[in-house]
Design a protein around this motif. Structure first.
Motif, mmCIF file in Angstrom:
data_model
loop_
_atom_site.group_PDB
_atom_site.id
_atom_site.type_symbol
_atom_site.label_atom_id
_atom_site.label_comp_id
_atom_site.label_asym_id
_atom_site.label_seq_id
_atom_site.Cartn_x
_atom_site.Cartn_y
_atom_site.Cartn_z
ATOM 1 N N GLU A 53 0.732 -1.043 0.257
ATOM 2 C CA GLU A 53 -0.067 -0.220 -0.186
ATOM 3 C C GLU A 53 0.713 1.283 0.006
ATOM 4 O O GLU A 53 0.467 2.503 0.101
ATOM 5 C CB GLU A 53 -0.941 0.436 0.916
ATOM 6 C CG GLU A 53 -2.071 -1.414 1.466
ATOM 7 C CD GLU A 53 -2.658 -1.112 -0.047
ATOM 8 O OE1 GLU A 53 -3.232 -0.185 -0.664
ATOM 9 O OE2 GLU A 53 -3.094 -2.164 -0.870
ATOM 10 N N ASP A 54 2.167 1.289 0.487
ATOM 11 C CA ASP A 54 2.748 2.074 -0.267
ATOM 12 C C ASP A 54 4.225 1.901 -0.326
ATOM 13 O O ASP A 54 3.856 1.954 -1.894
ATOM 14 C CB ASP A 54 3.668 2.813 1.756
ATOM 15 C CG ASP A 54 3.742 3.791 2.262
ATOM 16 O OD1 ASP A 54 3.867 4.770 0.977
ATOM 17 O OD2 ASP A 54 4.497 4.140 3.188
ATOM 18 N N SER A 55 5.875 2.833 -0.009
ATOM 19 C CA SER A 55 6.524 2.148 -0.497
ATOM 20 C C SER A 55 7.475 1.025 -0.611
ATOM 21 O O SER A 55 7.504 1.028 0.826
ATOM 22 C CB SER A 55 8.191 4.026 -1.223
ATOM 23 O OG SER A 55 7.758 3.873 0.833
ATOM 24 N N ALA A 74 8.874 4.120 -4.506
ATOM 25 C CA ALA A 74 7.330 4.041 -5.179
ATOM 26 C C ALA A 74 6.790 3.052 -6.184
ATOM 27 O O ALA A 74 7.298 3.349 -7.076
ATOM 28 C CB ALA A 74 7.568 5.471 -4.254
#
Length: 181
Positions: A53-55, A74
């Motif tokens: 859900e992020d990097s 990312a």
């Protein structure tokens, strides 16, 4: 010495593998990387944190001269790459062929595991452990790229991988620890 490479014993289905890697929310891993570009052979160790859900984040832990350099990748584009030491951003000097450097090799393998059907697949037994092997091949204007990754037989835990540029092995990765989160 890495345990990559052995005789082929049978074929396997990769559908469950792609489903697992697409649904995986995150993992942490410690990876030893042997880089063999041209005449220079270099060894690295990297602590990698994947977050769907992020990097993705990684920190170089060896050699000592590079320990503490970290990176962030990312999204699904390895071009969204940041390299830093402490709070100072560094020039990443990324080559044109992404996915074939110690910094972005694991990210590239994750993209293959999630998004692509392997060119070949089979199972092997290495040191008494049954492994699933997936081979990915592609070619573009810069030449041929081959990736081979060994996973535990259930297709979940990575064991090691080899990456090839124009049929020459340029990177070998060995997962010394792996934990899904």
């Amino acid at each position: 010495m890495l345990i990559c490479g052995c005789g082929r014993t049978s074929t396997a289905d990769d559908g469950d593998v792609r489903t697992y890697w697409n649904e995986l929310n995150g993992f942490t891993a410690h990876v030893k990387i042997l880089s063999n570009f041209e005449k220079d052979v270099l060894e690295y160790e990297v602590h990698y944190v994947y977050n769907k859900e992020d990097s993705d984040q990684f920190v170089i832990t060896a050699p000592e001269s590079l320990a503490g350099i970290s990176g962030t990748i990312a999204g699904k584009d390895s071009g969204a790459f940041t390299l830093q030491y402490d709070n100072t951003k560094l020039d990443d000097a990324m080559p044109q062929r992404s996915g074939l450097t110690p910094a972005d090799a694991l990210f590239g393998l994750l993209c293959d595991l999630r998004d692509d059907a392997p060119t070949q697949q089979w199972t092997e037994e290495v040191k008494g452990q049954k492994l699933l092997v997936l081979r990915y091949d592609s070619e573009d204007e810069q030449g041929a790229v081959g990736k081979q990754i060994w996973l535990t037989a259930d297709g979940k835990q990575p064991v090691c991988a080899e990456l090839y540029a124009d049929k020459v092995c340029v990177l070998t990765l060995q997962f010394t620890s792996y934990q899904s989160t």
